[in-house]
Design a protein around this motif. Structure first.
Motif, mmCIF file in Angstrom:
data_model
loop_
_atom_site.group_PDB
_atom_site.id
_atom_site.type_symbol
_atom_site.label_atom_id
_atom_site.label_comp_id
_atom_site.label_asym_id
_atom_site.label_seq_id
_atom_site.Cartn_x
_atom_site.Cartn_y
_atom_site.Cartn_z
ATOM 1 N N ARG A 164 -6.182 58.681 15.792
ATOM 2 C CA ARG A 164 -5.231 57.716 16.357
ATOM 3 C C ARG A 164 -5.843 56.314 16.403
ATOM 4 O O ARG A 164 -5.198 55.335 16.022
ATOM 5 N N ASN A 165 -7.087 56.230 16.847
ATOM 6 C CA ASN A 165 -7.754 54.932 16.931
ATOM 7 C C ASN A 165 -7.972 54.318 15.547
ATOM 8 O O ASN A 165 -7.781 53.114 15.362
ATOM 9 N N LEU A 166 -8.351 55.131 14.568
ATOM 10 C CA LEU A 166 -8.573 54.621 13.220
ATOM 11 C C LEU A 166 -7.259 54.146 12.592
ATOM 12 O O LEU A 166 -7.238 53.137 11.877
ATOM 13 N N ILE A 167 -6.171 54.851 12.865
ATOM 14 C CA ILE A 167 -4.862 54.419 12.371
ATOM 15 C C ILE A 167 -4.506 53.067 12.976
ATOM 16 O O ILE A 167 -4.064 52.151 12.268
ATOM 17 N N LEU A 193 -1.175 62.303 8.557
ATOM 18 C CA LEU A 193 0.162 61.710 8.447
ATOM 19 C C LEU A 193 1.056 62.145 9.603
ATOM 20 O O LEU A 193 1.877 61.366 10.090
ATOM 21 N N GLU A 194 0.867 63.374 10.055
ATOM 22 C CA GLU A 194 1.615 63.874 11.213
ATOM 23 C C GLU A 194 1.255 63.070 12.459
ATOM 24 O O GLU A 194 2.131 62.674 13.237
ATOM 25 N N ILE A 195 -0.024 62.805 12.649
ATOM 26 C CA ILE A 195 -0.497 62.027 13.793
ATOM 27 C C ILE A 195 0.047 60.599 13.692
ATOM 28 O O ILE A 195 0.505 60.017 14.682
ATOM 29 N N LYS A 196 0.011 60.035 12.479
ATOM 30 C CA LYS A 196 0.505 58.669 12.268
ATOM 31 C C LYS A 196 1.985 58.585 12.593
ATOM 32 O O LYS A 196 2.432 57.625 13.242
ATOM 33 N N GLU A 197 2.745 59.568 12.182
ATOM 34 C CA GLU A 197 4.181 59.593 12.450
ATOM 35 C C GLU A 197 4.455 59.633 13.949
ATOM 36 O O GLU A 197 5.314 58.904 14.465
ATOM 37 N N LYS A 198 3.724 60.468 14.668
ATOM 38 C CA LYS A 198 3.890 60.570 16.121
ATOM 39 C C LYS A 198 3.517 59.241 16.788
ATOM 40 O O LYS A 198 4.174 58.799 17.740
ATOM 41 N N LEU A 199 2.465 58.600 16.289
ATOM 42 C CA LEU A 199 1.984 57.348 16.851
ATOM 43 C C LEU A 199 3.035 56.250 16.660
ATOM 44 O O LEU A 199 3.257 55.425 17.543
ATOM 45 N N GLU A 200 3.692 56.251 15.509
ATOM 46 C CA GLU A 200 4.712 55.240 15.223
ATOM 47 C C GLU A 200 5.943 55.407 16.103
ATOM 48 O O GLU A 200 6.660 54.446 16.361
ATOM 49 N N LYS A 201 6.192 56.622 16.594
ATOM 50 C CA LYS A 201 7.347 56.877 17.456
ATOM 51 C C LYS A 201 7.099 56.468 18.900
ATOM 52 O O LYS A 201 8.044 56.365 19.678
ATOM 53 N N GLU A 202 5.843 56.254 19.237
ATOM 54 C CA GLU A 202 5.514 55.887 20.636
ATOM 55 C C GLU A 202 5.874 54.468 20.947
ATOM 56 O O GLU A 202 5.912 53.592 20.189
#
Length: 72
Positions: free
Chosen positions: A39-42, A63-72
């Motif tokens: 998450r931090n690196l993204i 990519l799954e983590i990135k997608e979740k992060l973008e929804k926050e």
């Protein structure tokens, strides 16, 4: 109380279960740490290849983590 020999030491079934639970807990903690690092690196704008090398996570998981992060 069942006893079992392990590496020359007699352990109870209860102790064996405790050891397994600790092992699972450590692995779960390592996975959570990898996710937080990802998450931090993204957030820092790191490349997908860099994140894969740094964390050992699959492209799909990142990519799954990135997608979740973008929804926050």
């Amino acid at each position: 109380m069942a006893l079992k020999w392990e590496g020359g030491t007699m352990i109870t079934y209860e102790d064996e279960l405790k050891q397994e639970a600790r092992k699972e807990g450590r692995e779960e903690g390592r996975q959570e740490e990898k996710i937080e690092i990802t998450r931090n690196l993204i957030k820092l704008g790191s490349s997908l290849d860099f994140i894969k090398k740094a964390t050992g996570l699959s492209e799909k998981k990142i990519l799954e983590i990135k997608e979740k992060l973008e929804k926050e």
